[in-house]
Design an enzyme around this catalytic site. Structure first.
Site, PDB file in Angstrom:
ATOM      1  CE  LYS A 188      -4.710   0.027   0.265  1.00 25.72           C
ATOM      2  NZ  LYS A 188      -5.450  -0.733   1.305  1.00 25.72           N
ATOM      3  CG  LEU A 189      -1.300   3.905  -6.749  1.00 24.16           C
ATOM      4  CD1 LEU A 189      -1.441   4.810  -7.983  1.00 24.16           C
ATOM      5  CD2 LEU A 189       0.145   3.916  -6.254  1.00 24.16           C
ATOM      6  CE  LYS A 190      -4.018   3.646   2.283  1.00 25.33           C
ATOM      7  NZ  LYS A 190      -5.280   3.158   2.875  1.00 25.33           N
TER       8      LYS A 190
ATOM      9  CG  ASP B 141     -10.632  -1.020   4.863  1.00 25.97           C
ATOM     10  OD1 ASP B 141     -10.975  -1.487   5.961  1.00 25.97           O
ATOM     11  OD2 ASP B 141      -9.519  -0.482   4.705  1.00 25.97           O
TER      12      ASP B 141
ATOM     13  CB  SER C 141      -0.881  -0.051   1.253  1.00 32.70           C
ATOM     14  OG  SER C 141      -1.667   1.109   1.360  1.00 32.70           O
TER      15      SER C 141
ATOM     16  CG  ASN D  40      -8.205   4.955   3.755  1.00 31.78           C
ATOM     17  OD1 ASN D  40      -7.154   4.975   3.135  1.00 31.78           O
ATOM     18  ND2 ASN D  40      -8.541   3.938   4.546  1.00 31.78           N
TER      19      ASN D  40
ATOM     20  CE  LYS E 188      -7.404  -2.339   6.673  1.00 34.10           C
ATOM     21  NZ  LYS E 188      -7.571  -0.876   6.771  1.00 34.10           N
TER      22      LYS E 188
ATOM     23  N   GLY F 209      -4.372  -4.395   6.140  1.00 33.26           N
ATOM     24  CA  GLY F 209      -3.396  -4.225   7.212  1.00 33.26           C
ATOM     25  C   GLY F 209      -3.580  -2.897   7.905  1.00 33.26           C
TER      26      GLY F 209
ATOM     27  CD  GLU G  50      -8.950  -0.827   0.518  1.00 34.48           C
ATOM     28  OE1 GLU G  50      -8.007  -1.072  -0.267  1.00 34.48           O
ATOM     29  OE2 GLU G  50      -8.845  -0.932   1.754  1.00 34.48           O
TER      30      GLU G  50
ATOM     31  CG  ASP H  15      -7.812   2.259   0.641  1.00 33.82           C
ATOM     32  OD1 ASP H  15      -8.982   2.687   0.739  1.00 33.82           O
ATOM     33  OD2 ASP H  15      -7.186   1.760   1.608  1.00 33.82           O
TER      34      ASP H  15
HETATM   35  O1  OSB Z   1      -7.252   1.592   4.587  1.00 35.80           O
HETATM   36  O2  OSB Z   1      -6.139  -0.128   4.196  1.00 35.80           O
HETATM   37  C1  OSB Z   1      -6.255   0.935   4.797  1.00 35.80           C
HETATM   38  C2  OSB Z   1      -3.121   1.584   6.895  1.00 35.80           C
HETATM   39  C3  OSB Z   1      -3.676   2.171   8.006  1.00 35.80           C
HETATM   40  C4  OSB Z   1      -5.030   2.378   8.053  1.00 35.80           C
HETATM   41  C5  OSB Z   1      -5.843   2.001   6.976  1.00 35.80           C
HETATM   42  C6  OSB Z   1      -5.291   1.409   5.854  1.00 35.80           C
HETATM   43  C7  OSB Z   1      -3.901   1.225   5.802  1.00 35.80           C
HETATM   44  C8  OSB Z   1      -3.204   0.700   4.632  1.00 35.80           C
HETATM   45  C9  OSB Z   1      -1.852   0.066   4.822  1.00 35.80           C
HETATM   46  O3  OSB Z   1      -3.606   0.820   3.493  1.00 35.80           O
HETATM   47  C10 OSB Z   1      -1.951  -1.383   5.130  1.00 35.80           C
HETATM   48  C11 OSB Z   1      -0.650  -2.005   5.579  1.00 35.80           C
HETATM   49  O4  OSB Z   1       0.299  -2.070   4.799  1.00 35.80           O
HETATM   50  O5  OSB Z   1      -0.614  -2.465   6.742  1.00 35.80           O
HETATM   51 MG    MG Z   2      -8.412   0.546   3.156  1.00 33.74          MG
END
Ligand code: OSB
Ligand code: MG
Length: 368
Positions: free
Chosen positions: A161-163, A238, A135, A190, A262, A290, A213, A188
């Site tokens: 995976k790109l935020k 998620d 990620s 969020n 998760k 994660g 995501e 992703d």
């Molecule tokens: O949304 O998946 C998520 C990390 C912290 C909180 C939310 C997310 C994430 C990640 C990284 O995308 C996941 C990892 O490498 O542990």
């Molecule tokens: Mg996520």
């Protein structure tokens, strides 16, 4: 088994690079570790919560508080405690899934260690290694992003995976596609978008992404269903998936075609397993998310990710992607895969020196 003690320990482990998402930037992983001691064995669980309530309502201090005042005393009273008794013992309390998960995992670890059973085996794993993705946080520029992605591909990660967030979506995705061709790629958000953004998000359809995501709010299943009807890119949820029933609802509504599991977010590995099963029954692939876990949480996530329904590489990256020094023996990537631990329980324990170095506080919880 009978609990004889529960220790709550907070660690702060520096990240090798800051991790920026639409909800904030993390430079340190603050984790609450739960260690249960029973008459038979000891067990560890890592709470997914972070310092502040930005990903979910939970945060480290709140998790420590609810465990101390309510959750630990409630399980301490269970006569023949095993992991399956934890959720029923806590059923009267609302929320705090990550705190529950950490306690249930520690009990499960102790129970499995006492019986010599690896967690992967207890959950129904079918693989001894799992394919890994990475990620990638939001960076200050597109060239910096391309450098980061290039480094991870060189390291062997099998998907990127790109935020994303408003203002950092189509252009970074286009740049990664142009530079790296058809690597397995997903994004992703969020929860950073709203229903006003559906047509904008549809522009992501041009890039052949594996999935998009959690673009919309946690409680906006209908919005996700509308978006899913507009897009060819599969929607993955998620934050919205907090239980097996939430997963069943989301699938029934057409709100997602993929689920990120998760264990912390859903209250533990037993509920995670039920979500896996619900999704499998609907032929909905899952993958393991994660929370930047240390080796303690990562070990257990790898056991889960070895179940048959995990059909995409997860955010289960190697120790060095996160930490210069992990709390456990480091997990190392081999041909894009990490090994599933084979020892009893979660199969790892914190290394005493690392634990000492990163601990910022430790307390024993009165058993009530
Ligand atoms: O949304 O998946 C998520 C990390 C912290 C909180 C939310 C997310 C994430 C990640 C990284 O995308 C996941 C990892 O490498 O542990
Ligand atoms: Mg996520």
């Amino acid at each position: 088994m009978k609990l004889t003690g529960v220790e709550l320990r907070t660690v702060r482990v520096p990240l090798v690079t800051p991790f920026r998402t639409s909800f904030g930037t993390e430079t340190v992983r603050e984790a609450l570790l739960v260690r249960v001691v029973s008459d038979e064995a000891e067990g560890w669980g890592e709470c997914g919560a972070d310092t502040a309530p930005l990903y979910s309502p939970e945060y480290t201090h709140a998790a420590a508080d609810v465990l101390t005042r309510f959750l630990v005393p409630a399980v301490a009273g269970v006569p023949e405690l095993d992991a399956h008794q934890v959720a029923p013992a806590l059923a009267g309390f609302k929320g705090h899934r990550m705190a529950r998960a950490a306690l249930e995992t520690a009990v499960l670890d102790a129970d499995l260690r006492a019986r010599g059973v690896p967690l992967a085996h207890a959950l129904g794993a079918v693989r001894s290694t799992v394919p890994c993705g990475v990620s990638v946080g939001i960076t200050e520029s597109i060239p910096a992003l391309l450098d980061a992605v290039g480094g991870y591909l060189d390291a062997g990660y099998l998907r990127i995976k790109l935020k994303i967030e408003p203002g950092w979506d189509v252009e970074p995705v286009r740049a990664v596609r142009e530079r790296f061709g058809d690597v397995p790629l997903q994004v992703d958000a969020n929860t950073a978008y709203s229903r006003a953004d559906l047509r904008h998000l549809a522009r992501l359809d041009d890039f052949g992404l594996l999935m998009l995501e959690q673009p919309l709010a946690v409680d906006d299943l209908l919005g996700h269903a509308r978006l899913a009807a507009l897009l060819t890119t599969p929607i993955c949820l998620d934050e919205s998936i907090t239980s097996a029933r939430a997963a069943a609802d989301a699938i029934a509504l057409g709100a997602c075609r993929v689920v990120n599991i998760k264990p912390g977010r859903v209250g533990g590995y037993l509920e995670a397993r039920r979500i896996h099963d619900v999704c499998a029954a609907h032929d909905v692939p899952v993958w393991c998310g994660g929370m930047l876990e240390t080796g303690v949480g990562r070990a257990a996530n790898l056991a889960l990710a070895a179940l048959p329904g995990f059909r995409f590489p997860g955010d289960t990256s190697a120790s060095e992607r996160y930490y210069a020094t992990d709390l456990t023996e480091p997990f190392r990537l081999v041909d894009g895969h990490l090994p599933v631990p084979t020892g009893p329980g979660i199969g790892v324990a914190p290394l005493p020196d690392a634990l000492e170095e990163f601990t910022t506080g430790a307390t024993w919880v009165p058993l009530g």
